[in-house]
Write a protein that holds these residues in place. Structure first.
Motif, mmCIF file in Angstrom:
data_model
loop_
_atom_site.group_PDB
_atom_site.id
_atom_site.type_symbol
_atom_site.label_atom_id
_atom_site.label_comp_id
_atom_site.label_asym_id
_atom_site.label_seq_id
_atom_site.Cartn_x
_atom_site.Cartn_y
_atom_site.Cartn_z
ATOM 1 N N UNK A 1 0.842 -1.184 0.000
ATOM 2 C CA UNK A 1 0.000 0.000 0.000
ATOM 3 C C UNK A 1 0.883 1.242 0.000
ATOM 4 N N UNK A 2 0.529 2.204 -0.832
ATOM 5 C CA UNK A 2 1.292 3.436 -0.961
ATOM 6 C C UNK A 2 0.642 4.520 -0.106
ATOM 7 N N UNK A 3 1.457 5.230 0.654
ATOM 8 C CA UNK A 3 0.968 6.370 1.417
ATOM 9 C C UNK A 3 1.520 7.632 0.789
ATOM 10 N N UNK A 4 0.617 8.522 0.406
ATOM 11 C CA UNK A 4 1.008 9.795 -0.181
ATOM 12 C C UNK A 4 0.635 10.893 0.804
ATOM 13 N N UNK A 5 1.596 11.737 1.129
ATOM 14 C CA UNK A 5 1.321 12.896 1.955
ATOM 15 C C UNK A 5 1.552 14.145 1.116
ATOM 16 N N UNK A 6 0.869 15.203 1.488
ATOM 17 C CA UNK A 6 1.028 16.472 0.778
ATOM 18 C C UNK A 6 0.779 17.600 1.758
ATOM 19 N N UNK A 7 1.156 18.786 1.362
ATOM 20 C CA UNK A 7 0.902 19.976 2.155
ATOM 21 C C UNK A 7 -0.131 20.822 1.424
ATOM 22 N N UNK A 8 -1.142 21.262 2.156
ATOM 23 C CA UNK A 8 -2.158 22.148 1.599
ATOM 24 C C UNK A 8 -2.245 23.383 2.483
ATOM 25 N N UNK A 9 -2.932 24.381 1.979
ATOM 26 C CA UNK A 9 -3.259 25.551 2.779
ATOM 27 C C UNK A 9 -4.761 25.573 2.974
ATOM 28 N N UNK A 10 -5.183 25.739 4.212
ATOM 29 C CA UNK A 10 -6.596 25.784 4.564
ATOM 30 C C UNK A 10 -6.940 27.228 4.861
ATOM 31 N N UNK A 11 -8.008 27.710 4.220
ATOM 32 C CA UNK A 11 -8.379 29.106 4.392
ATOM 33 C C UNK A 11 -9.725 29.288 5.043
ATOM 34 N N UNK A 12 -10.024 30.550 5.286
ATOM 35 C CA UNK A 12 -11.359 30.887 5.751
ATOM 36 C C UNK A 12 -12.313 30.801 4.559
ATOM 37 N N UNK A 13 -13.611 30.813 4.796
ATOM 38 C CA UNK A 13 -14.559 30.670 3.680
ATOM 39 C C UNK A 13 -14.428 31.755 2.607
ATOM 40 N N UNK A 14 -13.940 32.930 2.975
ATOM 41 C CA UNK A 14 -13.768 34.007 2.007
ATOM 42 C C UNK A 14 -12.457 33.906 1.229
ATOM 43 N N UNK A 15 -11.567 33.013 1.651
ATOM 44 C CA UNK A 15 -10.294 32.822 0.954
ATOM 45 C C UNK A 15 -9.288 33.927 1.187
ATOM 46 N N UNK A 16 -9.312 34.508 2.397
ATOM 47 C CA UNK A 16 -8.375 35.595 2.708
ATOM 48 C C UNK A 16 -7.229 35.161 3.608
ATOM 49 N N UNK A 17 -7.511 34.361 4.623
ATOM 50 C CA UNK A 17 -6.491 33.922 5.579
ATOM 51 C C UNK A 17 -6.278 32.422 5.429
ATOM 52 N N UNK A 18 -5.014 32.010 5.325
ATOM 53 C CA UNK A 18 -4.699 30.600 5.110
ATOM 54 C C UNK A 18 -3.678 30.108 6.127
ATOM 55 N N UNK A 19 -3.774 28.813 6.441
ATOM 56 C CA UNK A 19 -2.802 28.131 7.304
ATOM 57 C C UNK A 19 -2.381 26.840 6.619
ATOM 58 N N UNK A 20 -1.119 26.510 6.761
ATOM 59 C CA UNK A 20 -0.551 25.325 6.116
ATOM 60 C C UNK A 20 -0.707 24.098 7.010
ATOM 61 N N UNK A 21 -0.966 22.946 6.374
ATOM 62 C CA UNK A 21 -1.048 21.683 7.100
ATOM 63 C C UNK A 21 -0.572 20.557 6.187
ATOM 64 N N UNK A 22 0.167 19.612 6.766
ATOM 65 C CA UNK A 22 0.559 18.411 6.035
ATOM 66 C C UNK A 22 -0.427 17.311 6.407
ATOM 67 N N UNK A 23 -0.880 16.554 5.407
ATOM 68 C CA UNK A 23 -1.850 15.507 5.659
ATOM 69 C C UNK A 23 -1.699 14.382 4.652
ATOM 70 N N UNK A 24 -2.317 13.253 4.967
ATOM 71 C CA UNK A 24 -2.293 12.114 4.065
ATOM 72 C C UNK A 24 -3.387 12.244 3.026
ATOM 73 N N UNK A 25 -3.099 11.783 1.830
ATOM 74 C CA UNK A 25 -4.096 11.695 0.772
ATOM 75 C C UNK A 25 -4.789 10.353 0.948
ATOM 76 N N UNK A 105 0.801 6.667 -7.732
ATOM 77 C CA UNK A 105 1.368 5.771 -6.725
ATOM 78 C C UNK A 105 2.828 5.396 -6.988
ATOM 79 N N UNK A 106 3.280 5.516 -8.220
ATOM 80 C CA UNK A 106 4.677 5.193 -8.517
ATOM 81 C C UNK A 106 5.637 6.233 -7.969
#
Length: 118
Positions: A1-25, A105-106
């Motif tokens: 089984x392949x585990x893929x992780x990535x970093x995304x930015x999560x924002x407020x509903x208006x798309x003005x303030x963002x915070x970074x988080x690493x998570x699994x896909x 996955x490769x």
């Protein structure tokens, strides 16, 4: 089984303030799950409660809201689950499809996919 992780930015509903988080896909997860504390601090409201089924087959209710995220150079609005403390943060398939992304996955990474129109 392949585990893929990535970093995304999560924002407020208006798309003005963002915070970074690493998570699994997780292509087995319907919605993206993010820490409740993060979503609440960004002012993301709960819009509804849905039933969810865990990998072990048990069911539990989850609260769902909508917010902006940035992933792989794209900014989209997506539904998110308010994950409780101790629950994993996961990038779900609805977010992947809305951003026209897939999993390679490769190379253990996200890849752009061509959307289908038929």
């Amino acid at each position: 089984m392949v585990t893929v992780t990535t970093t995304i930015e999560v924002g407020d509903p208006q798309g003005r303030n963002f915070r970074e988080i690493e998570l699994e896909v997780d292509t087995g997860s319907t919605y993206t799950a993010l820490p409740r504390a993060m979503l609440e601090s960004l002012g993301v409201p709960v819009n509804r409660t849905e039933r969810s089924r865990l990998a072990d087959g048990t069911e539990q209710p989850v609260e769902v809201g909508w917010t902006q995220i940035r992933v792989a150079g794209k900014q989209i609005a997506t539904p998110v689950i308010f994950a409780e403390e101790g629950e994993p943060s996961l990038l779900g398939v609805v977010t992947l499809e809305d951003a026209a992304l897939g999993v390679d996955p490769l190379n253990n990474e996200l890849t752009t996919v061509t959307i289908k129109r038929y």
